[in-house]
Structure formats: C-alpha cells, structure tokens
Design a protein around this motif. Structure first.
Motif, PDB file in Angstrom:
ATOM      1  N   TRP A 182      -3.401  76.111 -14.519  1.00  0.00           N
ATOM      2  CA  TRP A 182      -4.294  77.257 -14.618  1.00  0.00           C
ATOM      3  C   TRP A 182      -4.408  77.735 -16.057  1.00  0.00           C
ATOM      4  O   TRP A 182      -3.426  77.740 -16.800  1.00  0.00           O
ATOM      5  N   LYS A 183      -5.610  78.138 -16.460  1.00  0.00           N
ATOM      6  CA  LYS A 183      -5.848  78.590 -17.826  1.00  0.00           C
ATOM      7  C   LYS A 183      -6.825  79.768 -17.792  1.00  0.00           C
ATOM      8  O   LYS A 183      -7.317  80.147 -16.735  1.00  0.00           O
ATOM      9  N   LYS A 184      -7.083  80.330 -18.967  1.00  0.00           N
ATOM     10  CA  LYS A 184      -8.034  81.440 -19.103  1.00  0.00           C
ATOM     11  C   LYS A 184      -7.706  82.584 -18.146  1.00  0.00           C
ATOM     12  O   LYS A 184      -8.596  83.196 -17.551  1.00  0.00           O
ATOM     13  N   ALA A 185      -6.400  82.882 -17.984  1.00  0.00           N
ATOM     14  CA  ALA A 185      -6.004  83.967 -17.084  1.00  0.00           C
ATOM     15  C   ALA A 185      -6.395  85.311 -17.675  1.00  0.00           C
ATOM     16  O   ALA A 185      -6.184  85.564 -18.871  1.00  0.00           O
ATOM     17  N   ASP A 186      -6.954  86.167 -16.851  1.00  0.00           N
ATOM     18  CA  ASP A 186      -7.404  87.490 -17.278  1.00  0.00           C
ATOM     19  C   ASP A 186      -6.846  88.511 -16.292  1.00  0.00           C
ATOM     20  O   ASP A 186      -7.201  88.498 -15.116  1.00  0.00           O
ATOM     21  N   VAL A 228      -4.887  92.865 -11.130  1.00  0.00           N
ATOM     22  CA  VAL A 228      -5.554  91.705 -10.536  1.00  0.00           C
ATOM     23  C   VAL A 228      -5.734  90.635 -11.609  1.00  0.00           C
ATOM     24  O   VAL A 228      -6.265  90.911 -12.680  1.00  0.00           O
ATOM     25  N   THR A 229      -5.299  89.418 -11.323  1.00  0.00           N
ATOM     26  CA  THR A 229      -5.399  88.308 -12.273  1.00  0.00           C
ATOM     27  C   THR A 229      -6.434  87.299 -11.788  1.00  0.00           C
ATOM     28  O   THR A 229      -6.383  86.847 -10.641  1.00  0.00           O
ATOM     29  N   VAL A 230      -7.361  86.960 -12.675  1.00  0.00           N
ATOM     30  CA  VAL A 230      -8.368  85.935 -12.391  1.00  0.00           C
ATOM     31  C   VAL A 230      -8.131  84.787 -13.368  1.00  0.00           C
ATOM     32  O   VAL A 230      -8.031  85.004 -14.568  1.00  0.00           O
ATOM     33  N   GLU A 271      -5.616  86.841  -7.771  1.00  0.00           N
ATOM     34  CA  GLU A 271      -4.379  87.220  -7.088  1.00  0.00           C
ATOM     35  C   GLU A 271      -3.935  88.612  -7.510  1.00  0.00           C
ATOM     36  O   GLU A 271      -4.245  89.086  -8.607  1.00  0.00           O
ATOM     37  N   GLY A 272      -3.187  89.244  -6.622  1.00  0.00           N
ATOM     38  CA  GLY A 272      -2.650  90.565  -6.891  1.00  0.00           C
ATOM     39  C   GLY A 272      -1.827  91.050  -5.711  1.00  0.00           C
ATOM     40  O   GLY A 272      -1.729  90.376  -4.676  1.00  0.00           O
ATOM     41  N   LEU A 273      -1.216  92.217  -5.867  1.00  0.00           N
ATOM     42  CA  LEU A 273      -0.384  92.799  -4.809  1.00  0.00           C
ATOM     43  C   LEU A 273      -1.178  93.818  -4.005  1.00  0.00           C
ATOM     44  O   LEU A 273      -1.994  94.559  -4.552  1.00  0.00           O
ATOM     45  N   ILE A 274      -0.911  93.847  -2.708  1.00  0.00           N
ATOM     46  CA  ILE A 274      -1.536  94.810  -1.809  1.00  0.00           C
ATOM     47  C   ILE A 274      -0.427  95.568  -1.093  1.00  0.00           C
ATOM     48  O   ILE A 274       0.515  94.960  -0.571  1.00  0.00           O
ATOM     49  N   ASN A 275      -0.534  96.878  -1.058  1.00  0.00           N
ATOM     50  CA  ASN A 275       0.507  97.711  -0.466  1.00  0.00           C
ATOM     51  C   ASN A 275       0.340  97.760   1.052  1.00  0.00           C
ATOM     52  O   ASN A 275      -0.024  98.782   1.633  1.00  0.00           O
ATOM     53  N   ALA A 276       0.609  96.626   1.671  1.00  0.00           N
ATOM     54  CA  ALA A 276       0.506  96.506   3.125  1.00  0.00           C
ATOM     55  C   ALA A 276       1.370  95.340   3.567  1.00  0.00           C
ATOM     56  O   ALA A 276       1.685  94.448   2.774  1.00  0.00           O
ATOM     57  N   LYS A 284     -17.836  81.861 -17.667  1.00  0.00           N
ATOM     58  CA  LYS A 284     -17.660  81.907 -19.121  1.00  0.00           C
ATOM     59  C   LYS A 284     -18.232  83.190 -19.717  1.00  0.00           C
ATOM     60  O   LYS A 284     -17.730  83.697 -20.717  1.00  0.00           O
ATOM     61  N   SER A 285     -19.301  83.722 -19.103  1.00  0.00           N
ATOM     62  CA  SER A 285     -19.904  84.944 -19.619  1.00  0.00           C
ATOM     63  C   SER A 285     -19.120  86.195 -19.221  1.00  0.00           C
ATOM     64  O   SER A 285     -19.362  87.274 -19.753  1.00  0.00           O
ATOM     65  N   GLY A 286     -18.209  86.071 -18.292  1.00  0.00           N
ATOM     66  CA  GLY A 286     -17.418  87.215 -17.834  1.00  0.00           C
ATOM     67  C   GLY A 286     -17.965  87.879 -16.596  1.00  0.00           C
ATOM     68  O   GLY A 286     -17.294  88.721 -15.988  1.00  0.00           O
ATOM     69  N   LEU A 287     -19.194  87.532 -16.182  1.00  0.00           N
ATOM     70  CA  LEU A 287     -19.792  88.171 -15.009  1.00  0.00           C
ATOM     71  C   LEU A 287     -19.002  87.860 -13.741  1.00  0.00           C
ATOM     72  O   LEU A 287     -18.749  88.741 -12.917  1.00  0.00           O
ATOM     73  N   LEU A 288     -18.616  86.597 -13.588  1.00  0.00           N
ATOM     74  CA  LEU A 288     -17.898  86.208 -12.380  1.00  0.00           C
ATOM     75  C   LEU A 288     -16.497  86.791 -12.354  1.00  0.00           C
ATOM     76  O   LEU A 288     -15.999  87.203 -11.298  1.00  0.00           O
ATOM     77  N   VAL A 289     -15.844  86.858 -13.508  1.00  0.00           N
ATOM     78  CA  VAL A 289     -14.494  87.437 -13.576  1.00  0.00           C
ATOM     79  C   VAL A 289     -14.541  88.891 -13.133  1.00  0.00           C
ATOM     80  O   VAL A 289     -13.726  89.340 -12.323  1.00  0.00           O
ATOM     81  N   HIS A 290     -15.510  89.632 -13.666  1.00  0.00           N
ATOM     82  CA  HIS A 290     -15.650  91.041 -13.287  1.00  0.00           C
ATOM     83  C   HIS A 290     -15.967  91.172 -11.801  1.00  0.00           C
ATOM     84  O   HIS A 290     -15.401  92.023 -11.105  1.00  0.00           O
ATOM     85  N   GLY A 291     -16.877  90.312 -11.313  1.00  0.00           N
ATOM     86  CA  GLY A 291     -17.262  90.375  -9.909  1.00  0.00           C
ATOM     87  C   GLY A 291     -16.107  90.068  -8.975  1.00  0.00           C
ATOM     88  O   GLY A 291     -15.938  90.721  -7.933  1.00  0.00           O
ATOM     89  N   MET A 292     -15.289  89.064  -9.316  1.00  0.00           N
ATOM     90  CA  MET A 292     -14.177  88.682  -8.446  1.00  0.00           C
ATOM     91  C   MET A 292     -13.085  89.750  -8.454  1.00  0.00           C
ATOM     92  O   MET A 292     -12.452  89.998  -7.431  1.00  0.00           O
ATOM     93  N   ARG A 293     -12.881  90.385  -9.624  1.00  0.00           N
ATOM     94  CA  ARG A 293     -11.888  91.458  -9.666  1.00  0.00           C
ATOM     95  C   ARG A 293     -12.363  92.640  -8.809  1.00  0.00           C
ATOM     96  O   ARG A 293     -11.573  93.236  -8.071  1.00  0.00           O
ATOM     97  N   SER A 294     -13.651  92.970  -8.895  1.00  0.00           N
ATOM     98  CA  SER A 294     -14.193  94.060  -8.082  1.00  0.00           C
ATOM     99  C   SER A 294     -14.095  93.722  -6.597  1.00  0.00           C
ATOM    100  O   SER A 294     -13.772  94.582  -5.778  1.00  0.00           O
ATOM    101  N   PHE A 295     -14.362  92.449  -6.254  1.00  0.00           N
ATOM    102  CA  PHE A 295     -14.252  92.029  -4.856  1.00  0.00           C
ATOM    103  C   PHE A 295     -12.822  92.202  -4.350  1.00  0.00           C
ATOM    104  O   PHE A 295     -12.601  92.701  -3.240  1.00  0.00           O
TER     105      PHE A 295
END
Length: 421
Positions: free
Chosen positions: A185-189, A194-196, A212-217, A393-404
C-alpha cells in the motif's frame, strides 16, 4: 530535449498523427486529417499544438492542457480505428472538447499518452521526458500484462464452478485479509481518524483502494448493519442496483449469492453500459473463531451471466469487501469492589463473550470497538477506469471515500442506538 533559442520552451514530444476534425463535412461525416503535433512546456504551462504539416509556422489549433484533461482509450466508433486515443475533460462539462488522435503504431500511441499524462499531472519537463523514454518499455509491460490477463481469464473460465465450494470462499476471505495487511500500500492519507490508501496504478490493471478506521461499536452490530444495508432498499444497496438476476445461491457458509449487475453510466460521452457478475458472501465471526467477519465481493464466471447484456462492457471486480475486526478501546471499566465467589476467578478471566464485553462492572481491559476496512479492486475498463484513477490522483476520490466512511459511521451509530439496548 529540444529548446527554443531563449530557453523558455521545452519540446516534450512531436510527430505526425491523424486527428478527427471538430466539424462535420459536406456529407455529415467527420474527417480525419494528418497533422504535425508538438507538445511544448513553457514554464508551468503545457500546450499541444497541431500544424497542417511539419515545418509550418502557424498552428491549425492548440490545446491548453490543465488538470481537467485526461488521456484514455476511446469507447465510441473511434475505438474501431487503429492506435487511437482521446484527450478530453476528466468529466463531461458540455464546454470542453474531446480530441481523438490516431498514431502510426501502438507503441507511439502509448508514448503520446504517457508524455501527455505526465504534462497534465504537472510533472517537470525532465521527468516528462524520462516517462517518454520509458514509454516503450511500459508499452511492452502492458502487452505482457494483457497477455497474462487473457491467460488468467481462460483459467478462470475453466474453474468457474470453484466458487460453489464453501472451502474456496473461505480461502478467498483469508486472501482478502492477507491483502489488507500487506506491504504494497502507498499514498496513504490519514485525516480525522480515517486512512485512505492505494496500490500502484501503473503496475496493475485494477485500481486497488483501501479505506479504514475505528468505529465505536461492537463488531456484531457493525456486521449486522452491513448485512442489512446491502439488501435491496438498504442504505448501501447502490453498488447492486440494476441487478438483473440471481444466478446462484449458497446454502453452506459463507452464505451468499452470484448476481448479474448492469449499469448505464452517463458521466462521459459515448460511454457504454457496464456489466459485472458478482459473488457476494457474508462471513460471520463463527467461521473465523471470532477474529474477523464481513462481506466478500468479487467477479466470477457463470454460464448464465450477461445473456441479456450483449452491448455491455464487462468490468472486473477483484477480491474486495468489508473487513470487520473487534478491537479493545483504551478506556477501561472499573473493577468490581467485591471479591468473586470461589471457583469463579478462572471463568471470569477466560470468558470473552462479545455479548458481555460492554456489561457494567465486568473486569475487562476496555469496551469493544471495531476496526473497519473497506477494500476494493476494480477495473471499469476504458474511459471510466482512466477517470477513476484520475479522480484519486486529483484528491476528489480520497475526499469522497473519507466522507463516505464518516457517513457510514454515523449510520452505524444510529443503528447501534436502536439494537444495543
């Protein structure tokens, strides 16, 4: 590297290609004309000029390249022309023209695409020229990869009934877990917990992305929510909308089904519908001795798939899914003040039933939280695959996946308030 006398211009690449005209001819058809193309970098500006012939002083036209452009394989009637590619907007905006260009050889086509991509991404002239020098090597790698993929497809066709085996599905789950914790894995943000991250886009035919990330459940609640959410009408059923048929159902765990999905995606012009045959299986904690649970998704071959989708482009979903793992939070519950009855000490230390982890007064190191991983491998084929990579690469998908992921967390928390009473 070719430069003008004042040293301000860098010619990244030039050569003769055939370009589709922007206007229809007398008979209502588009003409294809030979043009001499010159790609020039001037400071931070990159322009693709095209001339009537080599040596002409005045260009017939120019394309001011920016990060809204992308190169990709054509999907319309231009796909029938040899060694053709397109340069156009990342997403259709109704104002930006798409240019169709044909090269003399396939290697030259891939070289143009490599150098144009480097220029669009804002790569320095030196690096862009280096990509040009390695383009032929990459083209060979691409051919080798396509040949390998063709061989794999034939092998999969010969083994298409393997997914009927419960042991095979369990092995795919183990493979998914190994992939999630791998080192490629590379380009971790990471932001807001939340890590993409992704794997290399240049070496793999699939776009491989992880969130990936933690959920309090508790894990059992997250698992229950996901099972409900991906059903028709659920909060996460959108990947499976357009499902035409259930081709097979599994009665042995991991239970699930094989389904045909069909999507008409109209983001880009001349985009054909996509079809995919998906295996979906639910992996409960009982199968993994409490270590993990989740949903397994991947493409499979099936003798009855795509019979009503002859016009669809078959996309491929590699080993993907949702991985749910129980974790201990850092907060601890206070130990009871009374001494446990004789004989109960050993049972108190060994009991770890997930239903009692959050019971007040239990002597545990912390309440349970869940580490959730969403991992996807997909090849949408053609223009949409290029768009998918460009969006990352433009960052749109990273932002979208973190919001999701954050929205998913909110849905799970609301679900837990209802069921965890």
């Amino acid at each position: 590297m070719s430069q003008t006398t004042d040293g301000s211009d860098v010619v990244l690449k030039e050569g003769q290609c055939i370009k589709k005209s922007g206007n229809r001819g007398l008979l209502g058809k588009y003409n294809w004309q030979k043009r001499w193309f010159v790609l020039i970098q001037r400071d931070k500006t990159v322009t693709l000029y095209y001339y009537e012939k080599r040596g002409a002083r005045v260009p017939k036209g120019e394309i001011q390249l920016s990060n809204k452009y992308v190169t990709r394989e054509p999907e319309g009637i231009e796909k029938e022309r040899r060694n053709c590619f397109e340069v156009g907007p990342f997403a259709e905006d109704g104002t930006t023209r798409t240019y169709y260009i044909c090269c003399e050889t396939e290697d030259d086509k891939h070289e143009w695409m490599e150098v144009l991509d480097a220029a669009i991404e804002g790569t320095t002239a030196k690096k862009a020229l280096l990509r040009k020098q390695t383009a032929s090597f990459k083209a060979k790698k691409r051919k080798d990869r396509e040949s390998k993929n063709s061989l794999i497809a034939k092998e999969n066709e010969a083994r298409r009934d393997m997914y009927l085996s419960a042991d095979w599905r369990k092995q795919q789950w183990a493979n998914l877990l190994a992939l999630a914790i791998g080192k490629n894995w590379k380009k971790a943000d990471t932001k807001d917990g939340v890590t993409v991250s992704r794997m290399s886009f240049s070496d793999l035919p699939l776009a491989v992305i992880k969130v990936e990330g933690l959920i309090n459940a508790r894990s059992k609640h997250v698992y229950s929510f996901l099972q409900t959410a991906i059903q028709p009408g659920g909060k996460l059923d959108f990947p499976f909308r357009g499902m035409e048929d259930i081709l097979d159902e599994f009665t042995s765990p991991p239970r699930g089904s094989v389904m045909d999905c069909y999507k008409e995606i109209k983001i880009l012009p001349n985009t054909k519908p996509r079809g995919v045959t998906l295996l979906q299986a639910a992996v409960p904690l009982q199968l993994t001795q409490g270590e993990s649970c989740g949903i397994l998704i991947m493409s499979v071959n099936h003798p009855d798939s795509h019979k009503r989708q002859q016009d669809a482009v078959t996309c491929n979903v590699g080993l993907s899914g949702c991985i749910i793992k129980p974790k201990r939070s850092l907060q601890t519950n206070p130990a009871p003040t009374h001494n446990p009855p004789p004989g109960d000490q050993e049972s108190s230390a060994s009991e770890d039933d997930e239903d009692d982890l959050m019971s007040p007064g239990r002597r545990v190191r912390g309440s349970e939280v869940t580490h959730l991983t969403l991992l996807g491998q997909i090849n949408l084929q053609g223009s949409l695959q290029t768009m998918l990579k460009g969006a990352y690469k433009s960052g749109l998908l990273v932002h979208g996946m973190r919001s999701f992921f954050q929205n998913l967390t909110e849905h799970i928390n609301s679900y837990v308030k209802i069921v965890d009473v």
